[in-house]
Design a protein around this motif. Sequence first.
Motif, PDB file in Angstrom:
ATOM      1  N   ALA A  21       0.860  -1.056   0.312  1.00 51.72           N
ATOM      2  CA  ALA A  21      -0.088  -0.147  -0.057  1.00 51.72           C
ATOM      3  C   ALA A  21       0.793   1.175  -0.251  1.00 51.72           C
ATOM      4  CB  ALA A  21      -1.036  -0.102   1.179  1.00 51.72           C
ATOM      5  N   ILE A  22       2.215   1.220   0.845  1.00 52.15           N
ATOM      6  CA  ILE A  22       3.078   2.533   0.854  1.00 52.15           C
ATOM      7  C   ILE A  22       3.351   2.798  -0.514  1.00 52.15           C
ATOM      8  CG2 ILE A  22       5.040   3.261   1.703  1.00 52.15           C
ATOM      9  CD1 ILE A  22       4.109   1.486   4.312  1.00 52.15           C
ATOM     10  N   VAL A  23       4.007   1.472  -1.186  1.00 48.59           N
ATOM     11  CA  VAL A  23       4.634   1.879  -2.624  1.00 48.59           C
ATOM     12  C   VAL A  23       3.629   2.464  -3.565  1.00 48.59           C
ATOM     13  CG1 VAL A  23       5.576   0.401  -4.531  1.00 48.59           C
ATOM     14  CG2 VAL A  23       6.195  -0.024  -2.173  1.00 48.59           C
ATOM     15  N   VAL A  24       2.401   1.835  -3.514  1.00 51.93           N
ATOM     16  CA  VAL A  24       1.358   2.476  -4.536  1.00 51.93           C
ATOM     17  C   VAL A  24       1.212   3.702  -4.286  1.00 51.93           C
ATOM     18  CG1 VAL A  24      -1.128   2.355  -4.793  1.00 51.93           C
ATOM     19  CG2 VAL A  24       0.214   0.082  -4.675  1.00 51.93           C
ATOM     20  N   TRP A  25       1.083   4.342  -2.654  1.00 50.65           N
ATOM     21  CA  TRP A  25       0.727   5.512  -2.618  1.00 50.65           C
ATOM     22  C   TRP A  25       1.938   6.696  -3.113  1.00 50.65           C
ATOM     23  CZ3 TRP A  25      -3.719   7.909  -0.754  1.00 50.65           C
ATOM     24  CH2 TRP A  25      -3.627   9.315  -0.092  1.00 50.65           C
ATOM     25  N   ALA A  26       3.074   5.941  -2.538  1.00 50.19           N
ATOM     26  CA  ALA A  26       4.506   6.852  -2.898  1.00 50.19           C
ATOM     27  C   ALA A  26       4.550   7.073  -4.405  1.00 50.19           C
ATOM     28  CB  ALA A  26       5.624   6.205  -2.522  1.00 50.19           C
TER      29      ALA A  26
END
Length: 355
Positions: free
Chosen positions: A109-114
């Motif tokens: 989820a963090i990778v997608v957001w970043a």
Amino acid sequence: MDSVCYHNFGNKKNGGAAMSIALVVTITLVMGVVFVNGWTDAPNAIATAVSTRVLKPNVAIWMAVAMNFLGALVMTYFNSQVAETISNIVTFEGAGNAAQVALAASLFAIVVWAVAAWYFGIPTSESHALIAGLTGSAMAMGGLEAVSGAEWTKVIVGLIVSTMMGFGGGWLVTKLITIIFQDVSRRIANHVFTIGQAISAAMNAFLHGAQDGQKFMGVFMLGLFYNNLAEKTGNGFVIPLWVMVLCSLTMGLGTSVGGMKIIKSVGMDMVKLERYQGFAADLSAAICLFLASVFGVPVSTTHTKTTAIMGAGAARRASSVDWSIVKEMISAWLLTFPGCGAIAFVMTKFFVAIF
């Protein structure tokens, strides 16, 4: 000084068996997030030095590569309190193998957001995304009881203090410089601030590595812990040297990719700075990040640096700041906690169901 230990993996409970697929996925995702952080977040440290033409973009980026690496490695060796805070902020204990899956979901989820934030050129905070992702996944597994209120208090305190110190420090240092250098010739002053800003930009890159590198080392250790490859004491983990080096190198590699979109948004579009203002912003941000690192408070380097730039710009005149861009950035920050947290919550439920 925090001691550094090396774990004999062959003597662990799994009898030296190959790491689980979930662990491999988790470590890969941690490295992905660290890489993306170096790619999208680290440019904030050098944005003002590039915008004021103190450093050429390529020189600034490679300086940031080196200083990010050193900051993550050196500061963690001497003081790993930020990593301890992150590793203790949530718990997946009692969730069995699902803990690995939940941790992997939060990182995804963090990778997608970043990446989405980078695509639109918005300097959203990787630190806030990390905390939001971990919290969302933990709540998907154990509700509010899985979240540490004490550690989250540090996050809130850091958010408030970094805003006040960033903006207030940028404003105050700019005003002081204006008074101190009012009778100094422009040529001499520019020479002083050129050297000063180059040094302070390097300090910012070093402290970005110290803050953000440690945060992801804390997550890395959680992945090892849930596979019985690391031991947790009352104060958190003792981070092995190989973890420090691996995370530091990965962050430096990410920084080497560049980040001119972020540099343009933060250092050029939001406010036009002169060299003395750039120095003031860099110096105040560096002081704030250093104090936060020493006391183990996880703060956002993006948040701190951006508010310092706002303060330095506003010290000259409020109209010199493009407040519409500031509004976009603040909106992105406010959306990060619920947005990234919600993505992590949903992905955790999905991942646990299928794996």
